[in-house]
Design a protein around this motif. Structure first.
Motif, mmCIF file in Angstrom:
data_model
loop_
_atom_site.group_PDB
_atom_site.id
_atom_site.type_symbol
_atom_site.label_atom_id
_atom_site.label_comp_id
_atom_site.label_asym_id
_atom_site.label_seq_id
_atom_site.Cartn_x
_atom_site.Cartn_y
_atom_site.Cartn_z
ATOM 1 N N LEU A 46 0.834 -1.201 0.000
ATOM 2 C CA LEU A 46 0.000 0.000 0.000
ATOM 3 C C LEU A 46 0.868 1.251 0.000
ATOM 4 O O LEU A 46 0.665 2.167 -0.813
ATOM 5 N N MET A 47 1.870 1.278 0.880
ATOM 6 C CA MET A 47 2.687 2.482 0.970
ATOM 7 C C MET A 47 3.520 2.679 -0.286
ATOM 8 O O MET A 47 3.720 3.808 -0.729
ATOM 9 N N GLN A 48 3.991 1.577 -0.854
ATOM 10 C CA GLN A 48 4.822 1.742 -2.044
ATOM 11 C C GLN A 48 4.003 2.194 -3.228
ATOM 12 O O GLN A 48 4.522 2.867 -4.116
ATOM 13 N N SER A 49 2.725 1.823 -3.255
ATOM 14 C CA SER A 49 1.908 2.294 -4.362
ATOM 15 C C SER A 49 1.646 3.784 -4.227
ATOM 16 O O SER A 49 1.342 4.447 -5.209
ATOM 17 N N ILE A 50 1.768 4.324 -3.010
ATOM 18 C CA ILE A 50 1.543 5.752 -2.834
ATOM 19 C C ILE A 50 2.816 6.543 -3.077
ATOM 20 O O ILE A 50 2.799 7.591 -3.713
ATOM 21 N N THR A 51 3.930 6.045 -2.564
ATOM 22 C CA THR A 51 5.141 6.839 -2.645
ATOM 23 C C THR A 51 5.953 6.558 -3.891
ATOM 24 O O THR A 51 6.884 7.273 -4.193
ATOM 25 N N ARG A 52 5.632 5.498 -4.573
ATOM 26 C CA ARG A 52 6.355 5.137 -5.793
ATOM 27 C C ARG A 52 7.834 4.867 -5.552
ATOM 28 O O ARG A 52 8.576 4.660 -6.486
ATOM 29 N N SER A 53 8.279 4.941 -4.311
ATOM 30 C CA SER A 53 9.651 4.531 -4.032
ATOM 31 C C SER A 53 9.579 3.516 -2.914
ATOM 32 O O SER A 53 8.560 3.372 -2.249
ATOM 33 N N SER A 54 10.677 2.817 -2.702
ATOM 34 C CA SER A 54 10.602 1.744 -1.716
ATOM 35 C C SER A 54 10.609 2.333 -0.313
ATOM 36 O O SER A 54 11.176 3.402 -0.067
#
Lengths: 229, 121
Positions: free
Chosen positions: A154-162
Motif C-alpha cells: 500500500l505504501m509503495q503504491s503511494i510513494t512510488r519509491s521503496s
C-alpha cells in the motif's frame, strides 16, 4: 520574575520528558523540587538579566545530559558561599543545575526501570486471574496485526519509491492503535446511547465524527478556508 | 470503461486491477480479530469491518502523503512518521516501543548467530 522561573522550569522538564520518550510524573516533580532549592538560594538577585542568561544556558544543558558530576560537585559547593561577583554567581548555579539534571535523570531512570518492573508484575497477576473469555480477547488483542506485506504494498503504491522495514513496522503499529481508538470511541457511543450488541456502522460513523473534532484523524482532502476574500 | 476511469484517477487510488466500485478487501481477517480484541463482539458485522478497513486505508494514505512532504520531500523515513505522531501520546509511545523491541530482537539474533558460529567452528 517568578513567572520566568516557572516557565523555564517547565521547559527543562519538557525537554527531559521528550528525551525519555514519555512524560513521567515522578521525574517532572523531581525536576521542580531540585530546581526550587537553588532559586531560593539566589533569591537576593533581583535582576532579570542574570536569570535570563541562566535559563538560556539551561536549555542547552538539558540537551547534553552526560556530564561527570563527582569532580564538579566538590568544586561548586566551595564556590557557592563566596558568590558575590555576577560571573561566578551565574556560573555555579548553572553547574549545579547541570549536576542536578544528570543526577535527577539517573534517579528518574532508576525509577522508570522500577516502575516498568512493577507494571510487568501487575500485568502478570492480572492476566493470571482472567476468565476464559477475557483470555481469548486478550490473546486476540495482543496477536492481531496488519500483515506487513500488505502495508508495504500500500505504501509503495503511494510513494512510488521503496519504503524501509522500520517504516512498515511503525506504520502497522500506528494503524493498529488507530483501529483501537475508533473501536473504543464507538463502544463509548454505544454506552452513551444505552444500546448494546455488536458495533454497527452508525456507531463507527459517530465515533469518527467525534475523533475528527478532536483532530485525531488527519484530513488533507478538504481545506478549511479561514477568511474568504 | 474501467480503464478510462483508472487513467483519470491518480495512482494513489488505482492500486488494484479491479474496478474502483468494489475494491478488494485486504484487511478483512485481521480486522475482525482486532475488533474482537479491542472490545467488539466475537463476530463483528461485515459492514462495520468494511467501514473500518476503508478508514484504515485512508489513514495510512493520509499519513504517507503527509510524511512525504516532511523531511526529505519524496521519501519517507521513520523520523518523518515520528514527527507526524508527536502530538499523540499513545501512538508516539507505541512507535518508540516497537522500534526499540525491534532493535533488541535484532541484537539478540545477531548475538545468537555469533555464538552459534563460534561453537560450530
Amino acid at each position: 520574575m517568578k513567572l520566568i522561573q516557572n516557565c523555564f522550569r517547565i521547559v527543562i522538564v519538557k525537554m527531559d520528558s521528550i528525551k525519555e520518550g514519555s512524560v513521567s510524573p515522578v521525574s517532572s516533580f523531581m525536576a521542580k523540587d531540585n530546581l526550587k532549592s537553588p532559586s531560593s538560594e539566589k533569591g537576593d538577585q533581583g535582576d532579570d538579566v542574570p536569570e535570563l542568561s541562566f535559563s538560556g544556558q539551561s536549555e542547552s544543558e538539558s540537551e547534553t545530559p552526560e556530564k561527570p558530576h563527582s569532580t564538579k560537585k566538590t568544586g561548586d559547593s566551595s564556590q557557592d558561599p563566596k558568590s558575590s561577583p555576577s560571573k561566578s554567581s551565574t556560573d555555579s548555579p548553572e553547574k549545579k543545575r547541570k549536576l542536578e539534571l544528570t543526577e535527577e535523570e539517573q534517579s528518574a531512570h532508576k525509577h522508570k526501570k522500577e516502575r516498568q518492573e512493577e507494571e510487568r508484575l501487575k500485568m502478570q497477576v492480572l492476566v493470571s486471574n482472567f476468565t476464559e473469555e477475557q483470555l481469548n480477547r486478550y490473546e486476540m488483542y495482543r496477536r492481531a496485526a496488519f500483515p506487513k506485506a500488505a502495508i508495504r504494498r500500500l505504501m509503495q503504491s503511494i510513494t512510488r519509491s521503496s519504503v524501509s522495514q522500520n517504516v512498515v513496522i511503525a506504520m502497522s503499529g500506528i494503524a493498529k492503535v488507530f483501529v483501537g481508538e475508533v473501536v473504543e470511541e464507538a463502544l463509548d457511543v454505544i454506552e452513551h446511547t444505552g444500546e448494546s450488541g455488536p458495533i454497527q456502522p452508525k456507531h463507527l460513523r459517530e465515533a469518527v465524527r467525534r475523533l475528527r473534532q478532536k483532530n485525531n484523524i488527519p484530513n488533507t482532502k478538504t481545506k478549511k478556508v479561514l477568511f474568504n476574500t | 470503461m474501467a480503464e478510462s476511469e483508472k487513467d483519470q484517477f491518480d495512482d494513489e487510488e488505482a492500486e488494484e486491477d479491479a474496478s474502483l466500485e468494489r475494491r478488494k478487501k485486504i484487511f478483512s481477517k485481521e480486522l475482525r480479530c482486532m475488533m474482537y480484541g479491542f472490545g467488539d463482539d466475537r463476530n463483528p458485522y461485515t459492514e462495520s469491518v468494511d467501514i473500518l478497513e476503508d478508514l484504515v486505508i485512508e489513514y495510512i494514505t493520509e499519513m504517507t502523503k503527509k510524511a512525504m512532504e516532511v523531511g526529505r520531500p519524496g521519501r519517507i523515513s521513520v523520523e518523518d512518521i515520528i514527527f507526524l505522531i508527536r502530538k499523540d501520546p499513545k501512538k508516539y509511545s507505541r512507535v518508540k516501543e516497537l522500534l526499540m523491541m525491534n532493535e533488541e530482537l535484532r541484537k539478540a539474533r545477531k548475538a545468537f548467530d555469533e555464538i552459534k558460529y563460534a561453537t560450530t567452528k
